[in-house]
Design an enzyme around this catalytic site. Structure first.
Site, mmCIF file in Angstrom:
data_model
loop_
_atom_site.group_PDB
_atom_site.id
_atom_site.type_symbol
_atom_site.label_atom_id
_atom_site.label_comp_id
_atom_site.label_asym_id
_atom_site.label_seq_id
_atom_site.Cartn_x
_atom_site.Cartn_y
_atom_site.Cartn_z
ATOM 1 N N MET A 38 0.844 -1.202 0.000
ATOM 2 C CA MET A 38 0.000 0.000 0.000
ATOM 3 C C MET A 38 0.879 1.252 0.000
ATOM 4 O O MET A 38 0.393 2.354 0.271
ATOM 5 C CB MET A 38 -0.937 -0.020 1.201
ATOM 6 C CG MET A 38 -1.889 -1.216 1.166
ATOM 7 S SD MET A 38 -3.407 -0.953 2.075
ATOM 8 C CE MET A 38 -2.786 -0.721 3.737
ATOM 9 N N GLY A 39 2.175 1.098 -0.262
ATOM 10 C CA GLY A 39 3.047 2.261 -0.398
ATOM 11 C C GLY A 39 3.474 2.861 0.931
ATOM 12 O O GLY A 39 3.377 2.224 1.981
ATOM 13 N N GLU A 43 11.775 0.128 5.122
ATOM 14 C CA GLU A 43 12.754 -0.942 4.896
ATOM 15 C C GLU A 43 12.091 -2.335 4.862
ATOM 16 O O GLU A 43 12.564 -3.229 4.155
ATOM 17 C CB GLU A 43 13.847 -0.850 5.966
ATOM 18 C CG GLU A 43 15.009 -1.798 5.792
ATOM 19 C CD GLU A 43 15.817 -1.616 4.495
ATOM 20 O OE1 GLU A 43 15.775 -0.503 3.912
ATOM 21 O OE2 GLU A 43 16.464 -2.592 4.070
ATOM 22 N N GLY A 44 11.000 -2.508 5.605
ATOM 23 C CA GLY A 44 10.289 -3.797 5.580
ATOM 24 C C GLY A 44 9.823 -4.131 4.173
ATOM 25 O O GLY A 44 10.017 -5.256 3.687
ATOM 26 N N HIS A 45 9.201 -3.144 3.508
ATOM 27 C CA HIS A 45 8.773 -3.367 2.120
ATOM 28 C C HIS A 45 9.979 -3.635 1.216
ATOM 29 O O HIS A 45 9.931 -4.489 0.331
ATOM 30 C CB HIS A 45 8.076 -2.115 1.569
ATOM 31 C CG HIS A 45 6.804 -1.724 2.251
ATOM 32 N ND1 HIS A 45 6.667 -0.549 2.952
ATOM 33 C CD2 HIS A 45 5.597 -2.339 2.315
ATOM 34 C CE1 HIS A 45 5.433 -0.448 3.410
ATOM 35 N NE2 HIS A 45 4.761 -1.518 3.045
ATOM 36 N N GLN A 69 -10.358 -3.090 1.708
ATOM 37 C CA GLN A 69 -9.935 -3.750 2.940
ATOM 38 C C GLN A 69 -10.022 -2.848 4.169
ATOM 39 O O GLN A 69 -9.603 -3.237 5.249
ATOM 40 C CB GLN A 69 -8.519 -4.320 2.790
ATOM 41 C CG GLN A 69 -7.413 -3.285 2.720
ATOM 42 C CD GLN A 69 -6.083 -3.913 2.348
ATOM 43 O OE1 GLN A 69 -5.913 -4.405 1.239
ATOM 44 N NE2 GLN A 69 -5.134 -3.913 3.272
ATOM 45 N N ARG A 195 2.023 2.818 9.274
ATOM 46 C CA ARG A 195 1.204 3.497 10.284
ATOM 47 C C ARG A 195 2.036 4.036 11.454
ATOM 48 O O ARG A 195 1.516 4.817 12.247
ATOM 49 C CB ARG A 195 0.112 2.556 10.809
ATOM 50 C CG ARG A 195 -0.985 2.284 9.791
ATOM 51 C CD ARG A 195 -2.191 1.590 10.427
ATOM 52 N NE ARG A 195 -3.327 1.545 9.521
ATOM 53 C CZ ARG A 195 -3.653 0.513 8.745
ATOM 54 N NH1 ARG A 195 -2.919 -0.573 8.766
ATOM 55 N NH2 ARG A 195 -4.703 0.570 7.958
HETATM 56 P P1 AMP Z 1 1.407 -2.862 3.530
HETATM 57 O O1 AMP Z 1 1.948 -1.807 2.614
HETATM 58 O O2 AMP Z 1 1.436 -2.471 4.973
HETATM 59 O O3 AMP Z 1 0.076 -3.421 3.072
HETATM 60 O O4 AMP Z 1 2.420 -4.073 3.450
HETATM 61 C C1 AMP Z 1 2.802 -4.621 2.216
HETATM 62 C C2 AMP Z 1 3.615 -5.867 2.469
HETATM 63 O O5 AMP Z 1 4.747 -5.519 3.254
HETATM 64 C C3 AMP Z 1 2.850 -6.945 3.241
HETATM 65 O O6 AMP Z 1 3.203 -8.221 2.739
HETATM 66 C C4 AMP Z 1 3.368 -6.761 4.648
HETATM 67 O O7 AMP Z 1 3.304 -7.926 5.434
HETATM 68 C C5 AMP Z 1 4.807 -6.364 4.383
HETATM 69 N N1 AMP Z 1 5.374 -5.645 5.522
HETATM 70 C C6 AMP Z 1 4.870 -4.561 6.150
HETATM 71 N N2 AMP Z 1 5.649 -4.207 7.191
HETATM 72 C C7 AMP Z 1 6.681 -5.099 7.229
HETATM 73 C C8 AMP Z 1 7.823 -5.275 8.066
HETATM 74 N N3 AMP Z 1 8.070 -4.465 9.099
HETATM 75 N N4 AMP Z 1 8.653 -6.292 7.793
HETATM 76 C C9 AMP Z 1 8.420 -7.137 6.753
HETATM 77 N N5 AMP Z 1 7.368 -7.023 5.922
HETATM 78 C C10 AMP Z 1 6.501 -6.018 6.148
#
Ligand code: AMP
Length: 298
Positions: A38-39, A43-45, A69, A195
């Site tokens: 979702m942008g 670093e997780g992404h 969602q 968030r």
């Molecule tokens: P989101 O943009 O929050 O919908 O997340 C997109 C993808 O990134 C999803 O597969 C999440 O599980 C993953 N994601 C979000 N935060 C993290 C994080 N801290 N570490 C690893 N993956 C993450």
């Protein structure tokens, strides 16, 4: 080509354009990877992209804040967005194409058909977010249909989501391999999340107690504790001591069915959801396999 630091990944806005880009790559014999997001990238992404690069030749990242969602009282309107910054970050990690459709491109009209999960969505986050996983699975199924990736990478951070996507792919025979990558954390253990941008300094300190609570459970498990009730109390004690957290759930569940367990083993998952001020945060750990960021807290 050696992209300069301020250049951006290729951006496409329409289904036709992304299909064409992916089609060209596929007909050149390349395998396709997809990282749905979702942008407001962190670093997780970006680690998901790195993992996807290891598994596929051509990497597509989607950026789409999926209205389906979000519940009516949730943060769809206010969800943080910064496409320009995201494109620069994607470029740095060598994403081949960023697919960032407008809402109308993916949802030109009301859907007559959606993907509705059964019992696995009736627990944990599903209890406070009715319809959330239906929205997630429906958009992921659409993205799979558009991009037709060989592999798609998701984060362990959204554990229930990852389990449901795996089950969707298995139960509906979707021809894609689902890869789940470890949670990436801030130095104090807080799981990275778009968030987190909502948190004040004070909230931020309180929020870090969630990962400390998970680390405390892992420590107790490592010391031989196998009683789920005792581990739950360990988690609760850290969360209560931090104060200012509204705990929605702190559960210990099985990894596949996400059912509460009485005795834990290495595959059991400790999952927490809590609000800090208005911000809802989630985190989890597999007891026998804490991610690096959490292991550092032990
Ligand atoms: P989101 O943009 O929050 O919908 O997340 C997109 C993808 O990134 C999803 O597969 C999440 O599980 C993953 N994601 C979000 N935060 C993290 C994080 N801290 N570490 C690893 N993956 C993450």
């Amino acid at each position: 080509m050696n992209p300069s630091a301020d250049s951006q990944a290729r951006l496409v806005r329409t289904i036709a354009e992304v299909e064409q880009a992916v089609g060209n790559a596929r007909s050149g014999g390349r395998t396709i990877g997809l990282v749905p997001t979702m942008g407001f990238l962190h670093e997780g992404h970006l680690r998901l992209i790195d993992r996807c690069r290891e598994l596929a030749d051509y990497v597509v990242m989607s950026i789409f804040v999926n209205p389906l969602q979000f519940g009516p009282s949730e943060d769809f309107e206010h969800y943080p967005r910064d496409l320009k910054r995201d494109l620069a970050a994607a470029q740095q990690r060598n994403v081949d194409v960023v697919f960032a459709p407008a809402d109308k491109e993916l949802y030109p009209g009301p859907l007559a058909v959606v993907i509705r999960p059964r019992r696995l969505a009736d627990r944990l986050c599903g209890l406070s977010r009715p319809g959330h996983f239906e929205g997630v699975l429906t958009v992921v199924a659409k993205l799979f249909g558009i991009v037709r990736p060989d592999v798609s990478v998701f984060g362990q951070k959204d554990f229930q989501q990852a389990v449901l996507i795996r089950r969707m792919v298995t139960d509906l025979n979707m021809p894609v391999t689902v890869e789940v990558a470890p949670t990436v954390r801030e130095p104090d253990g807080l799981a990275m999340s778009s968030r987190n941008a909502y948190l004040s300094n004070e909230d931020r300190k309180r929020a870090s107690s969630i990962s400390r609570a998970l680390a405390a459970a892992v420590a107790a498990y490592s010391n031989g504790e196998r009683d789920a009730q005792v581990l739950r109390e360990v988690v609760q004690a850290v969360l209560v001591a931090a104060g200012g957290l509204d705990v929605e759930y702190a559960e210990i569940v099985s990894a596949d069915e996400m059912e509460p367990v009485a005795r834990v083993d290495a595959s059991s998952v400790v999952a927490v959801a809590a609000r800090v001020s208005a911000t809802r945060l989630i985190d989890n750990v597999i007891l026998g396999r804490p991610d690096q960021g959490l292991a550092r807290l032990l």
